[in-house]
Design an enzyme around this catalytic site. Structure first.
Site, PDB file in Angstrom:
ATOM      1  N   GLY A   1     -29.052  10.295  -5.577  1.00 20.13           N
ATOM      2  CA  GLY A   1     -29.981   9.859  -4.544  1.00 20.13           C
ATOM      3  C   GLY A   1     -31.259  10.660  -4.564  1.00 20.13           C
TER       4      GLY A   1
ATOM      5  CG  PHE B   1     -35.564  17.337   2.121  1.00 23.66           C
ATOM      6  CD1 PHE B   1     -36.199  18.285   2.900  1.00 23.66           C
ATOM      7  CD2 PHE B   1     -34.504  17.741   1.324  1.00 23.66           C
ATOM      8  CE1 PHE B   1     -35.785  19.606   2.893  1.00 23.66           C
ATOM      9  CE2 PHE B   1     -34.084  19.057   1.312  1.00 23.66           C
ATOM     10  CZ  PHE B   1     -34.729  19.984   2.097  1.00 23.66           C
TER      11      PHE B   1
ATOM     12  CE  LYS C   1     -31.703  16.031   1.917  1.00 23.12           C
ATOM     13  NZ  LYS C   1     -31.565  15.580   3.324  1.00 23.12           N
TER      14      LYS C   1
ATOM     15  CG  ASP D   1     -31.649  12.744   5.802  1.00 27.15           C
ATOM     16  OD1 ASP D   1     -32.053  13.879   6.125  1.00 27.15           O
ATOM     17  OD2 ASP D   1     -32.362  11.922   5.196  1.00 27.15           O
TER      18      ASP D   1
ATOM     19  CB  VAL E   1     -28.579  13.829  -3.106  1.00 30.50           C
ATOM     20  CG1 VAL E   1     -27.141  14.233  -2.810  1.00 30.50           C
ATOM     21  CG2 VAL E   1     -29.423  13.906  -1.842  1.00 30.50           C
TER      22      VAL E   1
ATOM     23  CG  ASP F   1     -34.648   9.194   9.663  1.00 28.95           C
ATOM     24  OD1 ASP F   1     -35.200   8.089   9.814  1.00 28.95           O
ATOM     25  OD2 ASP F   1     -34.650   9.809   8.581  1.00 28.95           O
TER      26      ASP F   1
END
Length: 555
Positions: free
Chosen positions: A217, A221, A239, A374, A224, A337
């Site tokens: 991913g 930010f 991450k 997240d 991952v 979020d």
């Protein structure tokens, strides 16, 4: 060993050293030196061609430098007529390597010991390394972050002197003295210093402890990666930030996610957090690996195949995510979020014969779990510092900076997330279509949903945040939990049957007690002709019997 030195063409002195004199010279030879104003001093100044070495205080000598010739040594008077002789100064002998003995066991051992401020580095890849030194950087208690998401009562309990929660008014003077003393004794508590990412840098823990498998991913930010930890052999999601965060505006976002994970702890519907650290000013977070990907991946795959998530599975997603939000909101936080890419799927195999319960905590035993991840935009409900997330899922009151109903903003985003999973078109980022949804209009869903479930989804995106149901109410909604009403009915029937069983047991016990008392009374009666107490039967004739009846006529 014998050595001769010449001074001005003449023999100055013959030095005789033996192995037995070596140790004696360590203690006796230091005090033998030329006195000021003596003939020796004039010889060293005027006649000797060797360079003059200044006198040194014996206190300046280290244990390894206290080396001089034997004290029983005296100059030859025959040589002193031409050139007055004297034993050379210890520094001159050291330069000539006549008196230095670095190969004694004591000196070798002393040289092998590290200095007090040195660091010993090991070669090769080793997980544990010994580093000597004071370690002032690591032991400094003032370099500690204060987690803003920690409950205020907990923080006061643990950050006040002596752990007292509240002081009495009459103890104000004593409290002031205690606070001043505590500030001196514990400056880290009252004068905390922010522990920035640059100060947490260490060796490459990522490469040492983890084996990178693949990239699973990427986001705003960072990226991952799916990794295996070398020690335990388990999969983790690592991450890593894309760019260095130390000193940047994104540093607080990275720390906010770590703070939120640390406070929330473990919940079956929140992605589990293990650890976090910094490498080269990049933040790295070790989280739970979800083998089913994200809900966004599922939606993309369904769109390619022309399919969508069915209503029953939509209810399961809504139920489990609402349970995760209930836990987050109950901790005094809001996610801010919620969207398909931040909802992760864990698929696990269930054992044969394993029974699934209908309880809230027992949903974790299912084959598919939906988890919230997240936490980079998490903020406190009581002290909000809102960082707006994805504008496609943003509630209108957040845009208007109305933070009085922050948890309801997560409910609004959850309603739009379920609509996307049901097959709705991608959400707009702005313009009139964006405002059309904020007026309470649910995006068009191509599949046919039951009216009661469709009404629930419309309630989630209600323009008034007060009208939206809280997460705790959603977790108990009968529309999502079909078996809630049936379970209540079965529980009621079970209670009735238990009551009936208890009554029957009481009647049976009373009957047994009555039968026992009847036998005792029968045994106490005198024997009567023609009656048998054992069988309570009447004898008629020789061997014929007839039952005894006590019924009265007319009944």
């Amino acid at each position: 060993m014998r050595t001769a030195m010449s001074c001005g063409g003449g023999l100055v002195q013959r030095l005789d050293f033996s192995s037995s004199d070596e140790e004696d010279g360590l203690s006796n030879g230091i005090n033998e030196g030329p006195q000021k104003g003596s003939p020796v001093s004039s010889w060293r100044t005027n006649n000797c061609p060797f360079p003059i070495t200044p006198q040194r205080n014996e206190r300046e000598l280290s244990p390894t430098q206290e080396l001089s010739p034997s004290s029983d040594y005296s100059p030859d008077p025959s040589v002193g007529a031409e050139c007055p002789g004297t034993p050379l100064h210890y520094s001159t002998w050291k330069k000539l390597k006549l008196c230095d003995t670095p190969y004694t066991p004591k000196s070798l051992l002393y040289k092998t010991l590290p200095s007090p401020g040195s660091r010993v580095h090991c070669r090769g890849q080793r997980l544990l390394r010994f580093v000597a030194g004071t370690g002032a950087e690591l032991d400094d208690p003032s370099l500690v972050n204060i987690n803003p998401f920690t409950p205020e009562s907990y923080r006061q309990t643990h950050f006040q002197p002596n752990g007292k929660r509240k002081e009495r008014p009459e103890d104000d003077c004593r409290t002031d003295r205690q606070m001043k003393y505590a500030e001196k004794e514990h400056p880290a508590v009252f004068q905390s210093k922010r522990f920035v990412l640059r100060e947490t840098n260490m060796g490459s823990r990522y490469k040492t402890e983890f084996l990178e498998i693949e990239k699973i991913g990427a986001g705003e930010f960072g990226s991952v990666f799916k990794c295996i930890k070398r020690l335990d052999g388990c999969f983790y999601a690592i991450k890593r930030s894309k760019k260095p965060l130390a000193g940047s505006t994104d540093e607080q976002l990275a720390l906010r996610e770590v703070y939120a994970h640390a406070v929330l702890g473990h919940h079956p519907h929140v992605v589990r957090y293990y650890s976090a650290w910094a490498e080269d000013d990049h933040m790295i977070i070790q989280n739970e690996y979800c083998n089913g990907g994200s809900l966004q991946d599922l939606i993309v795959d369904n769109n390619k195949e022309g399919q969508f998530v069915l209503e029953q599975e939509l209810k399961e997603i809504l139920l489990q995510v609402s349970m995760g939000l209930k836990y987050i909101h109950g901790s005094g936080l809001v996610h801010m979020d919620i969207k398909p890419s931040n909802i992760f799927i864990c698929r696990k195999q269930t054992e044969l014969g394993q029974e699934e319960s209908d309880g809230e905590d027992d949903l974790s035993s299912g084959s598919v779990l939906y988890k919230i991840g997240d936490l980079g935009h998490v903020t406190s409900i009581l002290n909000p510092q809102v960082e707006e997330g994805d504008s496609r899922f943003l509630a209108n009151e957040i845009l208007q900076e109305d933070y009085s109903q922050l948890p309801k903003a997560d409910i609004f985003a959850l309603g739009l997330t379920i609509a996307l999973a049901a097959g709705a078109a991608p959400l707009p980022c702005n313009e009139d279509s964006w405002h059309h949804i904020r007026k309470g209009n649910l995006p068009h869903v191509p599949q046919l949903l039951t009216p009661i479930f469709l009404a629930l989804l419309k309630l989630l995106v209600h323009p008034d945040p007060v009208m939206r149901p809280p997460a705790a109410s959603l977790a108990k909604n009968s529309v999502l939990r079909r078996c809630v009403g049936k379970a209540a009915q079965l529980q009621k029937q079970l209670n009735v049957e238990k009551f009936k069983t208890a009554m029957l047991e009481r009647e049976l016990k009373a009957a047994k007690l009555a039968q026992t008392s009847g036998k005792d009374e029968c045994s106490d009666l005198p024997p009567m002709s023609g009656f048998s107490c054992r069988g309570r039967k009447r004898l008629v004739g020789a061997k014929n019997t007839r039952s005894l009846s006590f019924t009265c006529g007319g009944y």
